[in-house]
Design a protein around this motif. Structure first.
Motif, short mmCIF file in Angstrom:
data_model
loop_
_atom_site.label_atom_id
_atom_site.label_comp_id
_atom_site.label_asym_id
_atom_site.label_seq_id
_atom_site.Cartn_x
_atom_site.Cartn_y
_atom_site.Cartn_z
N UNK A 1 -40.24 43.84 4.53
CA UNK A 1 -39.44 42.93 5.34
C UNK A 1 -39.68 43.19 6.81
N UNK A 2 -39.20 42.35 7.70
CA UNK A 2 -38.32 41.23 7.37
C UNK A 2 -39.08 40.07 6.74
N UNK A 3 -38.35 39.29 5.98
CA UNK A 3 -38.96 38.17 5.29
C UNK A 3 -38.85 36.92 6.15
N UNK A 4 -39.91 36.11 6.19
CA UNK A 4 -39.92 34.96 7.10
C UNK A 4 -39.06 33.79 6.64
N UNK A 5 -38.43 33.89 5.47
CA UNK A 5 -37.61 32.80 4.97
C UNK A 5 -36.49 32.44 5.95
#
Length: 143
Positions: A67-71
């Motif tokens: 992470x961080x996740x781009x969602x």
């Protein structure tokens, strides 16, 4: 019936902003109410996705994505409860009583957990026996 209650993240939870003392107190009262009613099985907040990882599966290959996740933050989870109630309607009623978990715009998702009987004949007696052994082992570790 068991239900997983998922608190959706927002930009603040993803930034690691901690809840206020007021919200922590309100959540404590809510959790205590559910515990006293006998419906609360578990519940926790989650660190932001920047402290997490995902494992992507492609056939036999595994790829770790830190992470961080781009969602969009709203597709991520900031916390959860696991409750046991008689119906989806009862789960909804419990969630409607919840303090606003993000103190602004918030969304909570309610998902029913599969029980062994939901799997039908594909879940053979041997698989059921193995599942029961696992559950017994987990229960023994708790107490």
């Amino acid at each position: 019936m068991r239900f997983m209650i998922l608190v959706k993240a927002d930009k603040n939870t993803e930034a690691g902003v901690m809840p206020s003392e007021h919200l922590l107190a309100e959540m404590g009262r809510y959790n205590e109410e559910m515990a006293k009613a006998g419906v609360l099985l578990a519940g926790e907040g989650l660190h932001p996705s920047s402290k997490g990882a995902r494992v992507k599966f492609s056939g036999e290959n595994r790829t770790v994505i830190n992470g961080p996740f781009p969602d969009d933050a709203k597709s991520l989870v900031a916390g959860f409860w696991l409750i046991q109630v008689k119906s989806k309607e009862e789960a909804i009623e419990w969630v409607k009583r919840c303090p606003n978990p993000l103190e602004g715009e918030a969304e909570i998702e309610i998902r029913q957990v599969f029980e062994t009987e939901d799997f039908g004949t594909e879940f053979t007696p041997e698989l059921r026996e193995a599942e029961e052994r696992i559950r017994t082992e987990i229960a023994a570790r708790k107490g």
